[in-house]
Write a protein that holds these residues in place. Structure first.
Motif, PDB file in Angstrom:
ATOM      1  N   VAL A  42       0.917  -1.251  -0.054  1.00  0.00           N
ATOM      2  CA  VAL A  42       0.155  -0.011  -0.078  1.00  0.00           C
ATOM      3  C   VAL A  42       0.877   1.230  -0.058  1.00  0.00           C
ATOM      4  CG1 VAL A  42      -1.878  -1.089   1.063  1.00  0.00           C
ATOM      5  CG2 VAL A  42      -0.069  -0.145   2.617  1.00  0.00           C
ATOM      6  N   PRO A  43       0.493   2.298  -0.682  1.00  0.00           N
ATOM      7  CA  PRO A  43       1.193   3.661  -0.937  1.00  0.00           C
ATOM      8  C   PRO A  43       0.976   4.541   0.699  1.00  0.00           C
ATOM      9  CG  PRO A  43      -0.734   3.954  -2.009  1.00  0.00           C
ATOM     10  CD  PRO A  43      -0.685   2.429  -1.300  1.00  0.00           C
ATOM     11  N   ILE A  44       1.891   5.397   0.645  1.00  0.00           N
ATOM     12  CA  ILE A  44       1.725   6.268   1.695  1.00  0.00           C
ATOM     13  C   ILE A  44       0.654   7.356   1.342  1.00  0.00           C
ATOM     14  CG2 ILE A  44       2.808   8.352   2.917  1.00  0.00           C
ATOM     15  CD1 ILE A  44       5.521   7.025   2.269  1.00  0.00           C
ATOM     16  N   GLY A  45      -0.326   7.573   2.023  1.00  0.00           N
ATOM     17  CA  GLY A  45      -1.381   8.445   1.825  1.00  0.00           C
ATOM     18  C   GLY A  45      -2.591   7.718   1.328  1.00  0.00           C
ATOM     19  N   GLU A  60     -14.778   4.366  10.987  1.00  0.00           N
ATOM     20  CA  GLU A  60     -13.568   5.251  11.055  1.00  0.00           C
ATOM     21  C   GLU A  60     -13.155   4.864   9.332  1.00  0.00           C
ATOM     22  OE1 GLU A  60     -11.592   5.889  14.874  1.00  0.00           O
ATOM     23  OE2 GLU A  60     -10.986   4.328  14.016  1.00  0.00           O
ATOM     24  N   LEU A  61     -12.317   6.027   8.947  1.00  0.00           N
ATOM     25  CA  LEU A  61     -11.501   6.023   7.602  1.00  0.00           C
ATOM     26  C   LEU A  61     -10.076   6.112   8.475  1.00  0.00           C
ATOM     27  CD1 LEU A  61     -13.006   8.855   5.342  1.00  0.00           C
ATOM     28  CD2 LEU A  61     -13.149   6.250   5.094  1.00  0.00           C
ATOM     29  N   LEU A  62      -9.234   5.512   7.467  1.00  0.00           N
ATOM     30  CA  LEU A  62      -7.688   5.497   7.898  1.00  0.00           C
ATOM     31  C   LEU A  62      -6.941   6.061   6.771  1.00  0.00           C
ATOM     32  CD1 LEU A  62      -7.142   1.844   9.243  1.00  0.00           C
ATOM     33  CD2 LEU A  62      -7.833   3.690  10.223  1.00  0.00           C
ATOM     34  N   VAL A  63      -6.138   6.937   7.274  1.00  0.00           N
ATOM     35  CA  VAL A  63      -5.305   7.514   5.884  1.00  0.00           C
ATOM     36  C   VAL A  63      -3.837   7.307   6.512  1.00  0.00           C
ATOM     37  CG1 VAL A  63      -4.716   9.628   4.810  1.00  0.00           C
ATOM     38  CG2 VAL A  63      -6.744   9.564   5.665  1.00  0.00           C
ATOM     39  N   LEU A  64      -3.110   6.276   5.798  1.00  0.00           N
ATOM     40  CA  LEU A  64      -1.764   5.891   6.090  1.00  0.00           C
ATOM     41  C   LEU A  64      -0.771   7.106   5.722  1.00  0.00           C
ATOM     42  CD1 LEU A  64      -1.972   2.276   4.842  1.00  0.00           C
ATOM     43  CD2 LEU A  64      -2.567   3.182   6.957  1.00  0.00           C
ATOM     44  N   HIS A  65       0.003   7.154   6.706  1.00  0.00           N
ATOM     45  CA  HIS A  65       1.030   8.368   6.495  1.00  0.00           C
ATOM     46  C   HIS A  65       2.648   7.464   6.594  1.00  0.00           C
ATOM     47  CE1 HIS A  65       2.396  12.344   6.363  1.00  0.00           C
ATOM     48  NE2 HIS A  65       1.329  12.729   6.647  1.00  0.00           N
ATOM     49  N   ARG A  66       3.511   8.366   7.024  1.00  0.00           N
ATOM     50  CA  ARG A  66       4.776   7.850   6.451  1.00  0.00           C
ATOM     51  C   ARG A  66       5.402   6.661   7.250  1.00  0.00           C
ATOM     52  NH1 ARG A  66       7.240  10.918   2.871  1.00  0.00           N
ATOM     53  NH2 ARG A  66       9.353  10.262   3.809  1.00  0.00           N
ATOM     54  N   GLY A  67       4.915   6.501   8.576  1.00  0.00           N
ATOM     55  CA  GLY A  67       4.825   5.559   9.443  1.00  0.00           C
ATOM     56  C   GLY A  67       4.264   4.221   9.008  1.00  0.00           C
ATOM     57  N   ARG A  68       3.629   4.097   7.942  1.00  0.00           N
ATOM     58  CA  ARG A  68       2.767   3.103   7.643  1.00  0.00           C
ATOM     59  C   ARG A  68       3.568   1.693   7.490  1.00  0.00           C
ATOM     60  NH1 ARG A  68       5.612   2.483   3.548  1.00  0.00           N
ATOM     61  NH2 ARG A  68       4.595   2.337   1.210  1.00  0.00           N
ATOM     62  N   GLY A  69       2.923   0.658   7.675  1.00  0.00           N
ATOM     63  CA  GLY A  69       3.501  -0.614   7.495  1.00  0.00           C
ATOM     64  C   GLY A  69       3.531  -0.721   5.757  1.00  0.00           C
ATOM     65  N   VAL A  70       4.359  -1.434   5.169  1.00  0.00           N
ATOM     66  CA  VAL A  70       4.258  -1.566   3.606  1.00  0.00           C
ATOM     67  C   VAL A  70       3.092  -2.428   3.066  1.00  0.00           C
ATOM     68  CG1 VAL A  70       6.786  -1.019   3.425  1.00  0.00           C
ATOM     69  CG2 VAL A  70       6.078  -3.517   3.646  1.00  0.00           C
ATOM     70  N   THR A  71       2.400  -3.231   3.978  1.00  0.00           N
ATOM     71  CA  THR A  71       1.397  -3.845   3.432  1.00  0.00           C
ATOM     72  C   THR A  71       0.282  -3.768   4.347  1.00  0.00           C
ATOM     73  OG1 THR A  71       2.003  -5.970   4.667  1.00  0.00           O
ATOM     74  CG2 THR A  71       2.960  -5.767   2.427  1.00  0.00           C
ATOM     75  N   ALA A  72      -0.906  -4.059   3.855  1.00  0.00           N
ATOM     76  CA  ALA A  72      -2.210  -3.756   4.524  1.00  0.00           C
ATOM     77  C   ALA A  72      -3.295  -4.424   3.668  1.00  0.00           C
ATOM     78  CB  ALA A  72      -2.448  -2.604   4.737  1.00  0.00           C
ATOM     79  N   VAL A  81      -6.099   7.827  -2.745  1.00  0.00           N
ATOM     80  CA  VAL A  81      -4.608   8.168  -2.264  1.00  0.00           C
ATOM     81  C   VAL A  81      -4.473   9.646  -2.046  1.00  0.00           C
ATOM     82  CG1 VAL A  81      -2.177   7.719  -2.624  1.00  0.00           C
ATOM     83  CG2 VAL A  81      -3.853   5.950  -3.332  1.00  0.00           C
ATOM     84  N   VAL A  82      -4.121  10.019  -1.001  1.00  0.00           N
ATOM     85  CA  VAL A  82      -3.858  11.652  -0.706  1.00  0.00           C
ATOM     86  C   VAL A  82      -2.606  11.864  -1.492  1.00  0.00           C
ATOM     87  CG1 VAL A  82      -3.291  13.292   1.163  1.00  0.00           C
ATOM     88  CG2 VAL A  82      -4.968  11.410   1.682  1.00  0.00           C
TER      89      VAL A  82
END
Length: 330
Positions: free
Chosen positions: A226-229, A238-250, A257-258
């Motif tokens: 998954v990408p950052i954002g 809830e919604l989740l918006v992944l940022h720079r500390g996100r894991g690389v898979t989900a 994508v932001v």
């Protein structure tokens, strides 16, 4: 709530590590530019609370990011400009009034450990830690600091573009890989504001609002990159918006994508603050990123001119800024 960081661990994802790094990349780059560093050099990220530093030698610093009261030796000084701090003086960041994170760059930067080409903290592998009142951070030696009594008295208006950090700043989103799974409800993402949860952090932001987008498919998502954002829609409210500390898979569906520029906006939002998502095309996102880059390049030119006018041009031009851009963009 302060750490030494940089633009992130670009080699990390191939080894299963998050990128991490400064959550407001524009402000971090601008801070380093203002003191004549590489854009990717280490600097201090201060989150939410007041902070105070005292150098053991004369230094030139720049503070960017959130709106904050900056004082040197008890006197108020401007942010988003180079400022001289003499040995033993107190550099204080007080009362953040808008935004969430400030960036403190020091000419010459810091001599800190690196992991896979970055000093960005990674709590998952126990690399680096928060600064504490007893922490000393060594400076790199790159010759004399370009100190001047003219820095920090607003003699120069370097016209640094300051991103909006107040409530209501739009967050741009392009279509995600699973947008087709939300036919009929995808537009709910843009029809209402969302409130940032206090459970948000550098890994991602949790948000709640009214009627959330709903999938038309019930198939289980396998874990994938998954990408950052990534704007994920998990089961629940809830919604989740992944940022720079996100894991690389989900494994949650990714509705959108932001954009890279709006990720900086999300790096400055506070818990309880409302944001509004705005749909954009990829072409617009690229244009915004190019404009973001042009602003930083223009800031570097203006700052170099200011250094030259004080007879400090050599301390500014000694940095190979082309290498900085290569390092920062991978």
């Amino acid at each position: 709530m302060a750490v030494v960081t940089d633009l992130g661990r670009l080699r990390g994802p191939r080894f299963g590590l998050p990128v991490n790094g400064a959550l407001d990349q524009y402000s971090a780059r601008a801070a380093n530019i203002l003191v004549g560093n590489h854009e990717a050099d280490p600097l201090i990220e201060v989150t939410a609370f007041d902070a105070e530093f005292s150098p053991s030698v004369d230094v030139v610093v720049a503070v960017t990011g959130a709106e904050v009261e900056l004082r040197v030796g008890g006197l108020e000084r401007p942010s988003w400009e180079p400022v001289t701090v003499r040995a033993g003086e107190r550099l204080q960041l007080q009362e953040i009034t808008a935004g969430m994170r400030c960036y403190v760059a020091v000419h010459g930067s810091f001599d800190v450990p690196y992991l896979l080409g970055s000093c960005a903290p990674d709590s998952g592998v126990g690399f680096s830690a928060m600064l504490s009142p007893s922490t000393g951070v060594p400076l790199r030696s790159r010759g004399p600091a370009p100190v001047s009594d003219f820095w920090g008295i607003s003699l120069f208006n370097l016209q640094a573009l300051r991103p909006r950090v107040e409530e209501g700043a739009p967050v741009d989103v392009i279509d995600g890989p699973d947008s087709e799974e939300f036919k009929g409800t995808a537009q709910r993402l843009f029809a209402q504001p969302y409130t940032v949860s206090e459970r948000s952090n550098h890994v991602g932001l949790r948000m709640h609002g009214g009627a959330l987008p709903a999938r038309i498919s019930t198939e289980e998502k396998i874990s994938r990159g998954v990408p950052i954002g990534a704007v994920e829609v998990p089961p629940g409210d809830e919604l989740l918006v992944l940022h720079r500390g996100r894991g690389v898979t989900a494994g949650y569906p990714v509705l959108g994508v932001v954009t890279s520029t709006s990720l900086d906006t999300l790096g400055q939002v506070r818990p309880g603050q409302e944001i509004e998502f705005r749909p954009v095309e990829i072409a617009q996102a690229r244009q915004d990123a190019r404009a973001w880059r042009a602003e930083l390049d223009a800031l570097r030119q203006r700052t170099a001119t200011a250094f030259d006018s004080l007879g400090l041009g050599e301390q500014y031009r000694h940095v190979d800024h082309r290498r900085s851009l290569t390092r920062a963009t991978g």
